[in-house]
Design a protein around this motif. Structure first.
Motif, mmCIF file in Angstrom:
data_model
loop_
_atom_site.group_PDB
_atom_site.id
_atom_site.type_symbol
_atom_site.label_atom_id
_atom_site.label_comp_id
_atom_site.label_asym_id
_atom_site.label_seq_id
_atom_site.Cartn_x
_atom_site.Cartn_y
_atom_site.Cartn_z
ATOM 1 N N GLY A 214 0.812 -1.215 0.000
ATOM 2 C CA GLY A 214 0.000 0.000 0.000
ATOM 3 C C GLY A 214 0.843 1.261 0.000
ATOM 4 O O GLY A 214 0.497 2.255 -0.643
ATOM 5 N N SER A 215 1.968 1.231 0.708
ATOM 6 C CA SER A 215 2.856 2.398 0.737
ATOM 7 C C SER A 215 3.361 2.716 -0.662
ATOM 8 O O SER A 215 3.370 3.881 -1.092
ATOM 9 C CB SER A 215 4.040 2.130 1.667
ATOM 10 O OG SER A 215 3.616 1.982 3.003
ATOM 11 N N LEU A 216 3.785 1.688 -1.385
ATOM 12 C CA LEU A 216 4.292 1.911 -2.739
ATOM 13 C C LEU A 216 3.170 2.379 -3.668
ATOM 14 O O LEU A 216 3.391 3.213 -4.559
ATOM 15 C CB LEU A 216 4.938 0.642 -3.269
ATOM 16 C CG LEU A 216 6.128 0.113 -2.459
ATOM 17 C CD1 LEU A 216 6.757 -1.086 -3.156
ATOM 18 C CD2 LEU A 216 7.161 1.186 -2.218
ATOM 19 N N CYS A 217 1.971 1.856 -3.461
ATOM 20 C CA CYS A 217 0.828 2.305 -4.269
ATOM 21 C C CYS A 217 0.528 3.786 -4.027
ATOM 22 O O CYS A 217 0.248 4.540 -4.970
ATOM 23 C CB CYS A 217 -0.409 1.477 -3.924
ATOM 24 S SG CYS A 217 -0.507 -0.130 -4.723
ATOM 25 N N LEU A 218 0.578 4.207 -2.767
ATOM 26 C CA LEU A 218 0.257 5.602 -2.456
ATOM 27 C C LEU A 218 1.302 6.549 -3.030
ATOM 28 O O LEU A 218 0.965 7.618 -3.546
ATOM 29 C CB LEU A 218 0.137 5.785 -0.940
ATOM 30 C CG LEU A 218 -1.056 5.084 -0.292
ATOM 31 C CD1 LEU A 218 -1.027 5.248 1.219
ATOM 32 C CD2 LEU A 218 -2.375 5.598 -0.853
ATOM 33 N N GLU A 302 -7.622 15.059 -2.384
ATOM 34 C CA GLU A 302 -8.055 15.051 -0.983
ATOM 35 C C GLU A 302 -8.120 13.634 -0.418
ATOM 36 O O GLU A 302 -7.708 13.385 0.721
ATOM 37 C CB GLU A 302 -9.413 15.741 -0.861
ATOM 38 C CG GLU A 302 -9.362 17.231 -1.173
ATOM 39 C CD GLU A 302 -10.735 17.888 -1.153
ATOM 40 O OE1 GLU A 302 -11.718 17.208 -0.791
ATOM 41 O OE2 GLU A 302 -10.831 19.081 -1.500
ATOM 42 N N VAL A 303 -8.646 12.711 -1.201
ATOM 43 C CA VAL A 303 -8.749 11.325 -0.735
ATOM 44 C C VAL A 303 -7.365 10.712 -0.571
ATOM 45 O O VAL A 303 -7.107 9.971 0.389
ATOM 46 C CB VAL A 303 -9.616 10.493 -1.700
ATOM 47 C CG1 VAL A 303 -9.586 9.019 -1.325
ATOM 48 C CG2 VAL A 303 -11.060 11.007 -1.691
ATOM 49 N N LEU A 304 -6.451 11.017 -1.486
ATOM 50 C CA LEU A 304 -5.083 10.520 -1.351
ATOM 51 C C LEU A 304 -4.433 11.073 -0.087
ATOM 52 O O LEU A 304 -3.737 10.339 0.635
ATOM 53 C CB LEU A 304 -4.260 10.903 -2.581
ATOM 54 C CG LEU A 304 -2.762 10.557 -2.521
ATOM 55 C CD1 LEU A 304 -2.557 9.058 -2.335
ATOM 56 C CD2 LEU A 304 -2.041 11.047 -3.773
ATOM 57 N N ALA A 305 -4.648 12.342 0.192
ATOM 58 C CA ALA A 305 -4.074 12.940 1.399
ATOM 59 C C ALA A 305 -4.575 12.223 2.646
ATOM 60 O O ALA A 305 -3.805 11.944 3.576
ATOM 61 C CB ALA A 305 -4.423 14.426 1.472
ATOM 62 N N ARG A 306 -5.841 11.903 2.672
ATOM 63 C CA ARG A 306 -6.411 11.177 3.818
ATOM 64 C C ARG A 306 -5.799 9.782 3.931
ATOM 65 O O ARG A 306 -5.423 9.345 5.028
ATOM 66 C CB ARG A 306 -7.934 11.080 3.650
ATOM 67 C CG ARG A 306 -8.631 10.117 4.593
ATOM 68 C CD ARG A 306 -8.455 10.474 6.045
ATOM 69 N NE ARG A 306 -9.133 9.513 6.912
ATOM 70 C CZ ARG A 306 -8.844 9.349 8.200
ATOM 71 N NH1 ARG A 306 -7.913 10.088 8.782
ATOM 72 N NH2 ARG A 306 -9.493 8.446 8.918
ATOM 73 N N LEU A 349 -10.188 5.725 -2.362
ATOM 74 C CA LEU A 349 -9.168 6.123 -3.324
ATOM 75 C C LEU A 349 -9.351 5.373 -4.642
ATOM 76 O O LEU A 349 -9.257 5.961 -5.728
ATOM 77 C CB LEU A 349 -7.770 5.867 -2.746
ATOM 78 C CG LEU A 349 -6.587 6.276 -3.639
ATOM 79 C CD1 LEU A 349 -6.667 7.749 -4.025
ATOM 80 C CD2 LEU A 349 -5.265 5.979 -2.932
ATOM 81 N N ARG A 350 -9.626 4.072 -4.557
ATOM 82 C CA ARG A 350 -9.891 3.318 -5.792
ATOM 83 C C ARG A 350 -11.108 3.879 -6.511
ATOM 84 O O ARG A 350 -11.133 3.982 -7.741
ATOM 85 C CB ARG A 350 -10.120 1.828 -5.477
ATOM 86 C CG ARG A 350 -8.897 1.102 -4.987
ATOM 87 C CD ARG A 350 -9.053 -0.412 -5.141
ATOM 88 N NE ARG A 350 -10.370 -0.891 -4.830
ATOM 89 C CZ ARG A 350 -10.824 -1.128 -3.593
ATOM 90 N NH1 ARG A 350 -10.040 -0.925 -2.552
ATOM 91 N NH2 ARG A 350 -12.057 -1.565 -3.395
ATOM 92 N N GLN A 351 -12.117 4.249 -5.763
ATOM 93 C CA GLN A 351 -13.350 4.743 -6.377
ATOM 94 C C GLN A 351 -13.132 6.069 -7.092
ATOM 95 O O GLN A 351 -13.588 6.256 -8.233
ATOM 96 C CB GLN A 351 -14.431 4.872 -5.306
ATOM 97 C CG GLN A 351 -14.909 3.528 -4.773
ATOM 98 C CD GLN A 351 -15.766 3.671 -3.525
ATOM 99 O OE1 GLN A 351 -16.360 4.711 -3.285
ATOM 100 N NE2 GLN A 351 -15.818 2.622 -2.721
ATOM 101 N N ILE A 352 -12.424 6.992 -6.451
ATOM 102 C CA ILE A 352 -12.238 8.293 -7.109
ATOM 103 C C ILE A 352 -11.297 8.161 -8.298
ATOM 104 O O ILE A 352 -11.469 8.838 -9.322
ATOM 105 C CB ILE A 352 -11.738 9.365 -6.113
ATOM 106 C CG1 ILE A 352 -11.723 10.747 -6.779
ATOM 107 C CG2 ILE A 352 -10.374 9.029 -5.568
ATOM 108 C CD1 ILE A 352 -13.065 11.201 -7.355
ATOM 109 N N LEU A 353 -10.309 7.267 -8.219
ATOM 110 C CA LEU A 353 -9.440 7.067 -9.378
ATOM 111 C C LEU A 353 -10.231 6.492 -10.549
ATOM 112 O O LEU A 353 -10.016 6.880 -11.705
ATOM 113 C CB LEU A 353 -8.269 6.155 -9.014
ATOM 114 C CG LEU A 353 -7.198 6.756 -8.103
ATOM 115 C CD1 LEU A 353 -6.139 5.719 -7.772
ATOM 116 C CD2 LEU A 353 -6.565 7.998 -8.737
ATOM 117 N N ALA A 354 -11.143 5.569 -10.260
ATOM 118 C CA ALA A 354 -11.982 5.018 -11.327
ATOM 119 C C ALA A 354 -12.884 6.096 -11.917
ATOM 120 O O ALA A 354 -13.137 6.119 -13.135
ATOM 121 C CB ALA A 354 -12.814 3.854 -10.792
ATOM 122 N N LYS A 355 -13.371 6.991 -11.060
ATOM 123 C CA LYS A 355 -14.200 8.101 -11.548
ATOM 124 C C LYS A 355 -13.383 9.025 -12.449
ATOM 125 O O LYS A 355 -13.860 9.466 -13.508
ATOM 126 C CB LYS A 355 -14.750 8.893 -10.359
ATOM 127 C CG LYS A 355 -15.579 10.110 -10.735
ATOM 128 C CD LYS A 355 -16.875 9.713 -11.428
ATOM 129 C CE LYS A 355 -17.746 10.933 -11.717
ATOM 130 N NZ LYS A 355 -19.005 10.546 -12.416
#
Length: 527
Positions: A214-218, A302-306, A349-355
């Motif tokens: 997850g760290s590498l993904c972020l 914003e979602v990534l920051a969270r 985060l997955r949801q907003i990236l898909a959007k």
């Protein structure tokens, strides 16, 4: 520009793994792990760049004190979960002192059951090993110094075990971590290492795989959002969009921090574009996929920051069970290994990236739709001609990737795993599933962004726009990608997007564009 590397381009991976992990280049100074200030960037430099990890000097006394508690419990024969007893549904079964070494080795081997299928990329395994080292530095695991040093040696020598990309439900990454732990004990050419009391449990009873991947993904997601902002800027040039939607007054009246960040990037990328002047925009008001870029991309920021905030708390929180209470010389069973917080941060985060991917698909489609572009169908050479991006089925490929990204964006948190270990484990956070799907979404998103960049450059070329009239950040993209496109040669031979995807994913193109726009890559970090 640097060449793409296997560690930085997701299509090279043999399993779901992070895409486009930024590389610093040469390994930096060793990262000293203390258990309380580990960061996402430090994990990336260890896992991807090969920077050494060390244990901060302040941690060694804590490690020794924690081990002393375990040894006192063993010497006194006190019942303590996973130390002098079995685990899971066998927690009431006693383990004799003479059987501790055998029990710990069997515990690892029993949980390390292999299943045919994908294995984790070595970068992910290195990230997990770094997370484990940081956990051990807290002194709450009760492991010996010798085990910590062995783990650190393996990591720094890049001798990592093969680990399956499955086997975790998020109540600790038991199966993959057991494989990692067993590999560390048996790794040649060193002598076989016999685990002591609690050490098998400490090696496998955490979320190190989920946290590491997850760290590498972020870290990757930061560059991805920068790439998607760039793709939108190129699309605005290709359509001849109305830049009023990203003008400063529009954003000044709204308090969305992410919207401010995204629109500021777009204005910089489009600095000195002819679109800022009258008579260039094709419409008084563009379709929403163009007009709402900063609003929707901003949500991603914003979602990534969270998610980053949640991750850096969890990276420095002891999660292996039981907890060694050094102050009171006690052992405490707990549920800190629950990964609900991780999944609850990653699902959105997955949801907003898909959007955002969906938005990209709408923009690239409209650029070769005559009613919106004002150009021949599919960006062909002339009206009625056969060819262009439509002839290459780029919109179909993008639509397929967008559909996949939406499937992988389905919320994971509410999935049930039933009752495991005779009902003892009756809930789980499923973090490893959430992270693996995030990696898939990131990989798809990079391909979608590449297709949008391709279509945007193609449209700019068809309009015969002077590159000097493009935004500063768009000019290097146009100049770099145009020679790679089969314009007016569509169908003469099979076109491959691989060189373009590699160029985008490895970061060279994006960094060049942002540098030309006067944007420091350090601003890619979450707001």
């Amino acid at each position: 520009m640097n060449n793409p590397t296997a560690a930085s381009i997701s299509p090279r991976y043999v399993s779901p793994a992070p895409a486009a992990i930024p590389r610093a280049g040469k390994p930096g100074a060793p990262v000293a792990l203390s258990g309380n200030n580990f960061t996402l960037d430090q994990i990336a430099t260890i896992a991807v760049d090969g920077t050494d990890a060390t244990i901060d000097e302040s941690a060694w006394p804590r490690i020794s004190e924690g081990r002393a508690v375990v040894e006192a419990i063993v010497a006194e024969g006190r019942p303590a979960y996973g130390i002098t007893t079995g685990v899971g549904s066998q927690k009431e079964s006693s383990v004799q002192q003479t059987d501790l070494a055998t029990f710990n080795r069997r515990l690892l081997a029993a949980h390390a059951t292999r299943v045919p299928g994908p294995t984790l990329d070595p970068a992910v395994v290195r990230a997990a090993m770094a997370v484990q080292l940081n956990l051990f530095a807290t002194g709450t695991s009760g492991v010996r110094r010798e085990l910590v040093e062995r783990l650190m040696k393996r990591l720094n020598e890049n001798r990592v075990p093969t680990v399956d990309a499955s086997g975790s439900v998020g109540a600790s990454d038991l199966v993959p971590l057991a494989q990692l732990g067993l590999g560390l004990l048996e790794d040649a050419p060193d002598s076989v290492f016999e685990p002591g009391a609690k050490e098998a449990l400490s090696l496998m009873n955490s979320n190190a795989i989920s946290l590491g991947m997850g760290s590498l993904c972020l870290v990757s997601a930061r560059r991805l959002l920068a790439t998607l902002d760039l793709a939108a800027a190129v699309a605005l040039e290709g359509l001849r969009g109305n830049l009023g939607s990203i003008a400063e007054p529009v954003n000044r009246v709204h308090g969305r921090r992410g919207q401010h960040a995204s629109s500021s990037r777009l204005r910089s990328l489009l600095r000195d574009s002819a679109l800022w002047y009258g008579g260039e925009s094709r419409f008084l008001q563009d379709p929403l996929s163009f007009r709402c870029v900063s609003q929707i991309h901003g949500v991603g920021h914003e979602v990534l920051a969270r998610a980053e905030q949640v991750w850096e708390v969890e990276l420095n929180a002891p999660t292996d069970n039981p907890l060694i209470d050094r102050e009171n010389g006690a052992v405490i069973s707990h549920g800190n290994m629950d990964s609900t917080a991780l999944t609850a941060a990653i699902d959105p985060l997955r949801q907003i990236l898909a959007k955002i991917c969906e938005l990209s698909g709408e923009r690239l489609h409209k650029q070769h739709w005559p009613a919106f572009s004002g150009l021949p169908t599919g960006l062909a050479r002339e009206a009625g001609a056969i060819g262009g991006v439509q002839f290459l089925n780029l919109s179909h490929i993008a639509a397929s990737l967008i559909a996949s990204s939406k499937i992988w964006a389905t919320p994971v948190l509410l999935n049930s795993v039933g009752q495991l270990a005779d009902g003892v484990e009756d809930t789980a956070g499923l973090a490893m599933h959430a992270v693996a799907d995030l990696a898939r979404v990131i990989e798809a998103a990079y391909k979608i962004a590449t297709i949008e960049l391709t279509v945007g450059v193609w449209a700019i070329h068809r309009r015969d726009i002077d590159p000097g009239k493009l935004g500063h950040g768009v000019r290097p993209v146009f100049e770099a990608l145009l020679p790679l496109l089969p314009i007016d040669r569509e169908g003469e031979e099979t076109f491959s997007l691989s060189p373009l995807i590699d160029f985008v994913v490895n970061g060279d193109l994006v960094e060049t564009a942002y540098d030309a726009a006067g944007i420091d890559p350090r601003t890619w970090k979450a707001i």
